[in-house]
Write an enzyme that holds these catalytic residues in place. Structure first.
Site, PDB file in Angstrom:
ATOM      1  N   ALA A   1       3.459  32.584 106.853  1.00 15.07           N
ATOM      2  CA  ALA A   1       2.689  33.798 106.559  1.00 15.07           C
ATOM      3  C   ALA A   1       1.659  34.064 107.650  1.00 15.07           C
ATOM      4  O   ALA A   1       1.495  35.202 108.111  1.00 15.07           O
ATOM      5  CB  ALA A   1       2.010  33.679 105.199  1.00 15.07           C
ATOM      6  N   ASP A   2       0.962  33.040 108.083  1.00 12.45           N
ATOM      7  CA  ASP A   2       0.007  33.176 109.182  1.00 12.45           C
ATOM      8  C   ASP A   2       0.697  33.683 110.448  1.00 12.45           C
ATOM      9  O   ASP A   2       0.230  34.621 111.107  1.00 12.45           O
ATOM     10  CB  ASP A   2      -0.627  31.816 109.508  1.00 12.45           C
ATOM     11  CG  ASP A   2      -1.850  31.510 108.657  1.00 12.45           C
ATOM     12  OD1 ASP A   2      -2.459  32.444 108.122  1.00 12.45           O
ATOM     13  OD2 ASP A   2      -2.185  30.324 108.536  1.00 12.45           O
ATOM     14  N   LEU A   3       1.786  33.025 110.797  1.00 11.67           N
ATOM     15  CA  LEU A   3       2.460  33.343 112.052  1.00 11.67           C
ATOM     16  C   LEU A   3       3.033  34.749 112.056  1.00 11.67           C
ATOM     17  O   LEU A   3       2.874  35.496 113.030  1.00 11.67           O
ATOM     18  CB  LEU A   3       3.569  32.321 112.317  1.00 11.67           C
ATOM     19  CG  LEU A   3       3.107  30.877 112.519  1.00 11.67           C
ATOM     20  CD1 LEU A   3       4.297  29.940 112.622  1.00 11.67           C
ATOM     21  CD2 LEU A   3       2.239  30.761 113.760  1.00 11.67           C
TER      22      LEU A   3
END
Length: 397
Positions: free
Chosen positions: A170-172
């Site tokens: 999700a961050d990436l």
């Protein structure tokens, strides 16, 4: 400018980087690696508590995220610091931040504030759950987004409970989507002459990454479940045991299924009534997998990979990370790229996953020391020596 650029592709753009931790730096790394003039704006050391977000600067994670950038320090909570930042916005193209949504309002650097200074500015914002709505003020964290966004409900083996993915997906992806949005806004600016606000969140990115699993629900009202190493809809596709380990085989479709049976030297599997169609193989996936496993355990992984590739069946090894970078195709693709520290020693980084025929990227500069380029950057933005001295005196940098 004396600072080396990683590429010429985005060299005409200047980016003010206010990001921290992972999603924001992932976004800005895309811009830096393709040559944008990225200025990482950090909190002055005397105002930090502990090591700051991201931990020690010399760890592999920090180093990989912050290559090809310069660093300056600026206290955005001070009158002098925020005034200096606003002055820099006048000459910048992009500002990127991943604060909680209310922070930029308190600092007076939301999009409405910034466009009054520079109507061409593009603001890129990443949050946990969106810039507005009922969850606006919640702190974001990758695993929370994986759970809320449905990914953990379809990851792992049936009956074993939800499972997180082994990377902060999700961050990436939020970072990558924000970079894509910024580039889209810069392209549109060439027509309109105006910037705009690009915003995304970990939750939005995670839901988008559900892709066909989300479409199954939206269009067919099918709720996907955990399928372990099996493909959720195309069987047999999954992990199979060999004499010395495991391999992946992807035998979707009738033609590939027939080739698989040929490679396994098991023509009777192709004519079995309960294996005859894709729908039947999906329904009887346990029996299909068992039948294949009984055969694959008799040869090594390398032997099977050679056989399946010769027969035209998609397959591959299941590599550990060290084996990934030792793979000849990975080495051919150049997925480990070298940079050099100040002492001349080599440092390896993960390379960009796409190439361009004329404007390639490189590691032009390893991650900077905190505030390494403060005075240099301020001079480039038109600050006189006396003004820079005043900022130092006020401890705003």
């Amino acid at each position: 400018m004396s600072f080396p650029r990683a590429s010429q592709a985005l060299s005409r753009f200047t980016v003010l980087d206010l990001t921290r931790v992972r999603s924001g730096p992932t976004c800005v790394r895309q811009l830096a690696d393709w040559g944008a003039n990225v200025i990482k704006i950090e909190t002055p050391p005397h105002l930090e508590k502990g090591e700051g977000p991201g931990g020690p600067r010399d760890n592999a994670d920090f180093q990989n995220l912050h290559r090809n950038k310069r660093s300056m320090t600026l206290d955005l909570k001070s009158k002098q610091g925020i005034a200096a930042f606003r002055r820099m916005v006048e000459k910048a193209d992009v500002v990127v931040e991943n604060f909680r949504p209310d922070v930029k309002d308190r600092l007076g650097i939301n999009y409405e504030d910034l466009k009054k200074i520079n109507k061409r500015i593009v603001l890129g914002s990443i949050s946990g759950f969106g810039q507005d709505g009922p969850y606006r003020d919640r702190p974001g964290f990758d695993q929370i987004a994986q759970g809320m966004g449905g990914l953990m409900s379809i990851t792992g083996e049936p009956g074993r409970g939800p499972m997180r993915v082994g990377i902060p997906v999700a961050d990436l992806t939020a970072g990558l989507f924000c970079a894509m949005g910024i580039l889209t806004a810069l392209l549109e600016r060439e027509v309109s002459g105006e910037g705009q606000w690009v915003s995304t969140s970990l939750l939005q990115a995670q839901i988008f990454m559900l892709d066909f699993q989300a479409a199954r629900w939206l269009q067919m009202h099918e709720v996907a479940k955990q399928a372990g190493n099996d493909h959720p809809t195309s069987i047999p596709t999954g992990v199979f045991k060999t004499k010395d380990g495991y391999i992946n085989i992807a035998a979707a479709g009738q033609v590939i299924w027939e080739r698989t049976c040929q490679a396994l030297e098991a023509p009777e599997m192709f004519t079995r009534e309960d294996f005859k169609t894709g729908a039947l193989r999906s329904k009887n996936r346990v029996a299909v997998n068992e039948a294949i496993n009984k055969i694959t355990v008799n040869k090594t992984s390398a032997e099977w990979i050679d056989i399946f590739n010769t027969t035209g069946v998609p397959c591959g090894p299941i590599n550990s990370i060290d084996q990934v970078f030792a793979d000849p195709q990975v080495q051919h693709l150049g997925m480990a790229i070298a940079g050099h520290k100040a002492d001349g020693s080599e440092q390896l980084f993960v390379a960009q996953p796409f190439k361009m025929s004329r404007t390639q990227t490189k590691i032009a500069a390893v991650p900077p020391k905190q505030g390494q380029h403060t005075d240099e950057v301020l001079k480039e933005f038109g600050f006189a020596d006396s003004e820079i001295a005043e900022l130092h005196k006020a401890q705003a940098v």
